[in-house]
Write a protein that holds these residues in place. Structure first.
Motif, PDB file in Angstrom:
ATOM      1  N   TRP A 183      44.194  29.761  37.418  1.00 37.89           N
ATOM      2  CA  TRP A 183      44.325  30.126  38.625  1.00 37.89           C
ATOM      3  C   TRP A 183      44.455  31.787  37.583  1.00 37.89           C
ATOM      4  O   TRP A 183      44.203  32.770  39.075  1.00 37.89           O
ATOM      5  N   LYS A 184      45.080  32.087  37.094  1.00 36.35           N
ATOM      6  CA  LYS A 184      45.304  33.266  36.557  1.00 36.35           C
ATOM      7  C   LYS A 184      44.128  34.301  36.296  1.00 36.35           C
ATOM      8  O   LYS A 184      44.590  36.010  37.272  1.00 36.35           O
ATOM      9  N   TYR A 185      43.486  33.687  36.295  1.00 37.79           N
ATOM     10  CA  TYR A 185      41.945  35.024  35.621  1.00 37.79           C
ATOM     11  C   TYR A 185      41.680  34.878  37.331  1.00 37.79           C
ATOM     12  O   TYR A 185      41.163  36.113  37.483  1.00 37.79           O
ATOM     13  N   THR A 186      41.377  34.122  38.015  1.00 37.08           N
ATOM     14  CA  THR A 186      40.653  34.100  39.416  1.00 37.08           C
ATOM     15  C   THR A 186      41.566  34.885  40.252  1.00 37.08           C
ATOM     16  O   THR A 186      41.218  35.832  40.613  1.00 37.08           O
ATOM     17  N   LYS A 187      43.378  34.812  40.166  1.00 36.67           N
ATOM     18  CA  LYS A 187      43.885  36.129  40.522  1.00 36.67           C
ATOM     19  C   LYS A 187      43.666  37.429  39.996  1.00 36.67           C
ATOM     20  O   LYS A 187      43.750  38.585  40.702  1.00 36.67           O
ATOM     21  N   LEU A 188      43.620  37.447  38.863  1.00 39.86           N
ATOM     22  CA  LEU A 188      43.339  39.128  38.301  1.00 39.86           C
ATOM     23  C   LEU A 188      42.128  38.988  38.529  1.00 39.86           C
ATOM     24  O   LEU A 188      42.132  40.672  39.512  1.00 39.86           O
ATOM     25  N   LEU A 189      40.972  38.619  39.072  1.00 31.92           N
ATOM     26  CA  LEU A 189      39.811  38.458  39.698  1.00 31.92           C
ATOM     27  C   LEU A 189      39.787  39.175  40.893  1.00 31.92           C
ATOM     28  O   LEU A 189      39.281  40.092  41.907  1.00 31.92           O
ATOM     29  N   MET A 190      40.603  39.123  41.950  1.00 35.14           N
ATOM     30  CA  MET A 190      41.447  39.737  43.183  1.00 35.14           C
ATOM     31  C   MET A 190      42.347  40.427  43.231  1.00 35.14           C
ATOM     32  O   MET A 190      42.064  41.469  43.333  1.00 35.14           O
ATOM     33  N   ASN A 191      42.492  41.269  42.403  1.00 35.12           N
ATOM     34  CA  ASN A 191      43.783  42.094  41.608  1.00 35.12           C
ATOM     35  C   ASN A 191      42.590  43.047  41.289  1.00 35.12           C
ATOM     36  O   ASN A 191      43.634  44.206  41.340  1.00 35.12           O
ATOM     37  N   LEU A 192      41.868  43.300  40.829  1.00 35.16           N
ATOM     38  CA  LEU A 192      41.317  44.779  40.158  1.00 35.16           C
ATOM     39  C   LEU A 192      41.196  45.186  41.652  1.00 35.16           C
ATOM     40  O   LEU A 192      40.854  46.220  41.292  1.00 35.16           O
ATOM     41  N   GLY A 193      40.840  44.649  42.693  1.00 38.89           N
ATOM     42  CA  GLY A 193      40.525  46.019  43.792  1.00 38.89           C
ATOM     43  C   GLY A 193      42.221  46.448  44.360  1.00 38.89           C
ATOM     44  O   GLY A 193      41.890  46.965  44.780  1.00 38.89           O
ATOM     45  N   GLU A 215      31.755  41.597  39.924  1.00 36.24           N
ATOM     46  CA  GLU A 215      30.825  41.422  39.160  1.00 36.24           C
ATOM     47  C   GLU A 215      30.978  42.102  37.773  1.00 36.24           C
ATOM     48  O   GLU A 215      30.966  40.351  37.185  1.00 36.24           O
ATOM     49  N   GLU A 216      31.849  42.503  37.829  1.00 34.98           N
ATOM     50  CA  GLU A 216      32.061  43.287  36.085  1.00 34.98           C
ATOM     51  C   GLU A 216      32.947  41.842  35.381  1.00 34.98           C
ATOM     52  O   GLU A 216      32.960  42.020  34.399  1.00 34.98           O
ATOM     53  N   GLY A 217      33.982  41.856  36.534  1.00 35.66           N
ATOM     54  CA  GLY A 217      35.106  41.175  36.011  1.00 35.66           C
ATOM     55  C   GLY A 217      34.285  40.232  35.643  1.00 35.66           C
ATOM     56  O   GLY A 217      35.185  38.927  35.352  1.00 35.66           O
ATOM     57  N   ILE A 277      39.796  43.843  32.395  1.00 33.93           N
ATOM     58  CA  ILE A 277      38.651  43.827  32.362  1.00 33.93           C
ATOM     59  C   ILE A 277      37.885  44.569  31.246  1.00 33.93           C
ATOM     60  O   ILE A 277      36.229  44.233  30.310  1.00 33.93           O
ATOM     61  N   VAL A 278      38.236  46.137  31.119  1.00 39.60           N
ATOM     62  CA  VAL A 278      37.598  47.090  30.851  1.00 39.60           C
ATOM     63  C   VAL A 278      37.408  46.410  28.883  1.00 39.60           C
ATOM     64  O   VAL A 278      36.368  47.006  28.100  1.00 39.60           O
TER      65      VAL A 278
END
Length: 321
Positions: A183-193, A215-217, A277-278
Motif C-alpha cells: 500500500w505504501k508503494y502505491t502511495k509513493l507513486l501518488m506522491n511522485l506528483g 510511468e517511470e515509477g 524512483i531514481v
C-alpha cells in the motif's frame, strides 16, 4: 499506551491533537517558533467545523522525555530528517519501543529497523496543513484521515491492533494490514506528483508531466520486482471517506511539498519520493529522467527560497533530456 509524536507539523500536529482529544496520553516533539507557540498557547487546530485549542505537553528533544515501556513513537517528520531523529531516539528510548512511521516514502521503515526491532509502516492519506507557528489545519471531516498500518516488513501483531484502535477512536480510519508496504508503494507513486504540485501549483494542467512521472515509477518498481496495490483497489479503499472542505472560507492550497516551499523551510522531501524512483531506476537499468529533473528542481527551489508555482508543467517537460 502513551504516544510520543516526533514532528508536530501538519500531520504530526493534527494527529497528536486528535489523539489527545480522544483522551489518549500524548507528548509532542517540536522545534523553534512552533514549539514556543504550543508551550505558550497550546496547539490550535483549525477544521471546517471550527477551531479548537489543545494544551498538549511539548518537548524540544527526545531526551527531555522520561521514556517508559508503554511508549509508542509516532514519526511524522519528512524523510530527510528521519535518520537524525532515529539517532536521537535510540539514545534515550527503550530498544523495544514501537516506532511507527506516519510518513510518506518507503525508506523510513528500513532506517528505523537498523536501530529498533519493532517498526510499523503507515499508509498516510491525511489532508493537513501547517503554515504558521502553533497552528495546524485538518481539512477532512468527519474522518480526519486514513492511516492503515502494519509491521515492517510484514505482518500484524497486538501492538498494531492497539494502535489502529486508538487511531479509530481519534476520528481516523485505520485497518491493520500484513502487507502494508504494498500500500505504501502505491502511495509513493501518488506522491511522485508532490514536487510538481510544489513547482507548478494547482492552476496548471499537470496531467502530461504527472503521467510521465508515474510511468517511470511503475517501470522502476517492476524492474526491481516490487509489487504495489492496484490502483483500483486503492481507489476502492479510499472511496469517499475523505471529505476535504474549506477552512475559513479557503480551499486547501497545496500538499506537503508545496507547504515546504510556501514556508521557506530550505528543504523538501523530493529525494525520498522522486529520488526513490531514481534510485531504483539506477539500480535496475530503468531511465527516469522526469523524476530526476523533478527531484533536482524541487531541491533547487527549496534551497533558493523559490515560492511554489514558479514553473509550468510544459517548462519542466522542455527541460527533460
Amino acid at each position: 499506551m502513551r504516544f510520543i509524536v516526533y514532528g508536530a507539523g501538519a500531520i504530526g500536529g493534527v494527529l497528536g491533537a486528535r489523539l489527545a482529544g480522544a483522551g489518549k496520553d500524548v507528548v509532542l516533539i517540536a522545534r523553534g517558533a512552533h514549539l514556543e507557540a504550543i508551550r505558550r498557547d497550546g496547539l490550535t487546530v483549525e477544521a471546517p467545523s471550527g477551531r479548537t485549542v489543545h494544551p498538549i505537553k511539548a518537548a524540544a528533544h527526545p531526551a527531555e522525555i522520561e521514556w517508559t515501556q508503554g511508549d509508542v513513537a509516532l514519526l511524522a517528520m519528512k524523510g530527510m530528517d528521519t535518520e537524525a531523529a532515529l539517532r536521537e531516539l535510540a539514545a534515550v528510548a527503550p530498544p523495544e519501543t514501537p516506532i511507527v512511521c506516519v510518513q510518506n516514502g518507503v525508506a523510513n521503515e528500513r532506517a528505523a529497523l537498523r536501530m529498533f526491532a519493532n517498526v510499523y509502516g503507515v499508509c498516510v492519506m491525511f489532508p493537513a496543513t501547517h503554515l504558521e507557528p502553533g497552528v495546524v489545519q485538518a481539512q477532512s471531516e468527519p474522518i480526519t484521515g486514513l492511516l492503515d498500518l502494519g509491521r515492517y516488513p510484514e505482518g500484524v501483531d497486538d501492538t498494531a491492533e492497539a494502535i489502529a484502535a486508538a487511531l479509530r477512536d481519534a476520528t481516523f480510519e485505520s485497518v491493520p494490514r500484513p502487507d502494508i508496504m504494498r500500500w505504501k508503494y502505491t502511495k509513493l507513486l501518488m506522491n511522485l506528483g508532490n514536487s510538481i504540485d510544489a513547482l507548478c501549483g494547482r492552476d496548471e494542467d499537470r496531467s502530461d508531466v504527472l503521467a510521465r512521472i508515474r510511468e517511470e515509477g511503475e517501470a522502476a518498481l517492476a524492474a526491481a520486482g516490487i509489487t504495489f496495490t492496484p490502483w483500483e483497489t486503492d481507489r476502492e479503499r479510499r472511496g469517499d471517506l475523505l471529505q476535504v472542505k474549506p477552512i475559513n472560507g479557503q480551499q486547501r492550497s497545496g500538499g506537503s511539498s508545496w507547504q515546504s516551499l510556501a514556508r521557506g523551510t530550505g528543504s523538501i522531501e523530493a529525494d525520498y519520493l522522486n529520488g526513490e524512483i531514481v534510485l531504483l531506476g539506477r539500480l535496475h537499468g530503468v531511465e527516469t529522467p522526469v523524476n530526476e529533473l523533478a527531484r533536482r528542481l524541487a531541491n533547487q527551489a527549496a534551497r533558493a527560497g523559490t515560492p511554489p508555482g514558479s514553473f509550468t508543467p510544459d517548462r519542466i517537460l522542455e527541460l527533460v533530456h
